[in-house]
Write an enzyme that holds these catalytic residues in place. Structure first.
Site, PDB file in Angstrom:
ATOM      1  N   HIS A  72       0.838  -1.197   0.000  1.00 28.14           N
ATOM      2  CA  HIS A  72       0.000   0.000   0.000  1.00 28.14           C
ATOM      3  C   HIS A  72       0.875   1.251   0.000  1.00 28.14           C
ATOM      4  O   HIS A  72       1.757   1.404   0.843  1.00 28.14           O
ATOM      5  CB  HIS A  72      -0.914   0.013   1.227  1.00 28.14           C
ATOM      6  N   TYR A 200      -9.380   5.248   7.337  1.00 24.63           N
ATOM      7  CA  TYR A 200      -9.623   5.715   8.703  1.00 24.63           C
ATOM      8  C   TYR A 200     -10.768   6.721   8.620  1.00 24.63           C
ATOM      9  O   TYR A 200     -10.629   7.770   7.988  1.00 24.63           O
ATOM     10  CB  TYR A 200      -8.384   6.392   9.281  1.00 24.63           C
ATOM     11  N   PRO A 292      -3.954   0.769  18.568  1.00 30.53           N
ATOM     12  CA  PRO A 292      -3.689   0.276  17.209  1.00 30.53           C
ATOM     13  C   PRO A 292      -3.871   1.317  16.112  1.00 30.53           C
ATOM     14  O   PRO A 292      -3.601   1.022  14.947  1.00 30.53           O
ATOM     15  CB  PRO A 292      -4.696  -0.872  17.057  1.00 30.53           C
ATOM     16  N   LYS A 296       1.384   0.407  15.063  1.00 30.07           N
ATOM     17  CA  LYS A 296       2.757   0.366  15.551  1.00 30.07           C
ATOM     18  C   LYS A 296       3.091  -0.828  16.448  1.00 30.07           C
ATOM     19  O   LYS A 296       4.272  -1.083  16.702  1.00 30.07           O
ATOM     20  CB  LYS A 296       3.069   1.659  16.321  1.00 30.07           C
ATOM     21  N   TYR A 384       4.007   6.966   9.848  1.00 35.34           N
ATOM     22  CA  TYR A 384       3.218   5.770   9.577  1.00 35.34           C
ATOM     23  C   TYR A 384       4.052   4.684   8.900  1.00 35.34           C
ATOM     24  O   TYR A 384       3.952   3.507   9.254  1.00 35.34           O
ATOM     25  CB  TYR A 384       2.015   6.131   8.697  1.00 35.34           C
TER      26      TYR A 384
END
Length: 389
Positions: A72, A200, A292, A296, A384
């Protein structure tokens, strides 16, 4: 029994450390209180940083990952019915890899079995002894027989509830914790995802996350209260709520199916310092927990293990003991960066019970700034995909 390193816990952290030590020519015995099937049945993370993929390659277990994983180049963040893509590849030149923790664990188990290194499952009543001496040892019961494992060092990779951290005197540790006033209700289902990358979603009804484990399996979450119960959520109720939060376009094209796993996870940030006591070294969830939201948890465990394997390999190659002393500080610097990022992502995307209008406006402004500012997007992307090891 006698070995160089006793590893407590056969989750991905313990297994990865065992494999890295094996590649370095260091003997290790892994003790796990559960069965292999129980370990494989734990449904956890699925987003790997490039650094974690590199560590898995170093351990010699990356072949299936590279053939089956999804790559991704970004994520989408939605609010107010609109979504904005954070393009990792364009912003920082890196990507993330989607490959379930269960599959990582399976690969590590297979590699350990292939090399013949010892793993003892269903090791009960584990006790750690003489941690500040030059010769620590582990007592455990296996198949009804009490046994003793002598070693040079012990690696505590047995999670938040394990025996390793509890074996350290309370006065020798400093604990830092933030408990969030909500949890995540997660559902795993064998249906193809209706999205190309993770979504998200911030909504008036609360947070939702659309993720996947493969091209045929999805993992979806909705924010829920801490006192909620899994049995209160039928599959139909979950999918209805998820669709209302994730956005109309995704809801219209997605396929739903029966859940093959459903669970509620509370969210917390937790860190103990230092990550070493005598000859005992903590790694992964035994030393820290992150919500979450920032993806990480598994990645931090992998970086801990990488640092610990380097320290142990250096020591056994004849370097001064200072290489062992550096482990905790080195690991904690990266841990706190991930804790900060996970806290920020959680605060940005969740509705907090009883929050006042001011807080809501600040969160909305923060999201708008993120969508308008390339530098803000770059900061999110940089964290990220994973800070350098």
């Amino acid at each position: 029994m006698r070995t160089q390193v006793a590893i407590i816990g056969a989750g991905p952290a313990g297994l990865l450390l065992g494999q890295l030590l094996y590649e370095a020519g260091i003997e290790a015995v892994i003790l796990e209180r559960r069965t292999p099937d129980h370990v494989l049945g734990r449904i956890r993370a699925g987003v790997l940083e490039q650094g974690t993929v590199d560590i898995l390659d170093l351990a010699g277990v990356g072949e299936r990952l590279h053939s089956e994983a999804l790559i991704h180049g970004g994520v989408e963040i939605g609010t107010g019915g609109r979504r904005h893509r954070i393009a990792f590849k364009d912003l920082v030149g890196k990507v993330v890899t989607v490959y379930g923790q269960t599959e990582v664990t399976r690969d590590l188990m297979d590699a350990r079995a292939a090399c013949g290194a010892p793993s003892i499952y269903e090791a009960e009543s584990v006790e750690l002894h003489d941690l500040t001496s030059a010769r620590p040892w582990v007592r455990f019961v296996h198949q009804g027989i009490e046994q003793r494992l002598d070693c040079d060092f012990i690696a505590g990779c047995d999670g938040y509830h394990g025996v390793s951290r509890r074996s350290i005197p309370a006065e020798a540790l400093s604990a830092f914790e933030r408990v969030y006033p909500f949890g995540w209700l997660g559902v795993l289902a064998d249906v193809p995802p209706a999205w190309d990358e993770l979504i998200y979603a911030d909504s008036e009804r609360g947070f939702a996350l659309a993720s996947m484990r493969s091209e045929k399996r999805i993992r979806c979450y909705v924010q829920c209260s801490l006192d909620d119960k899994v049995e209160h959520w039928s599959d139909a109720r979950f999918w209805e709520e998820f669709k209302r939060r994730v956005g109309e376009d995704v809801a219209a094209r997605m396929t739903v199916g029966p859940s093959i796993e459903k669970s509620i996870a509370p969210l917390r940030s937790f860190v103990v310092e230092p990550m070493r006591y005598g000859q005992l070294f903590l790694a992964g969830d035994a030393a820290h927990i992150v919500p979450p939201t920032g993806a990480k948890g598994l990645n931090l465990a992998a970086s801990d293990v990488f640092y610990l394997h380097e320290a142990l390999a250096g020591y056994y190659r004849g370097k001064p003991r200072e290489v062992l002393d550096q482990y905790s500080g080195r690991a904690l610097r990266r841990v706190w960066q991930a804790v900060r990022f996970s806290w920020w992502m959680t605060s940005l995307l969740h509705r907090f019970p009883g929050e006042d209008p001011f807080f809501g406006r600040i969160r909305g402004s923060e999201l708008q700034y993120l969508f308008q500012s390339e530098s803000s997007q770059k900061a999110l992307a940089e964290n990220y995909v994973g800070l350098p090891l």
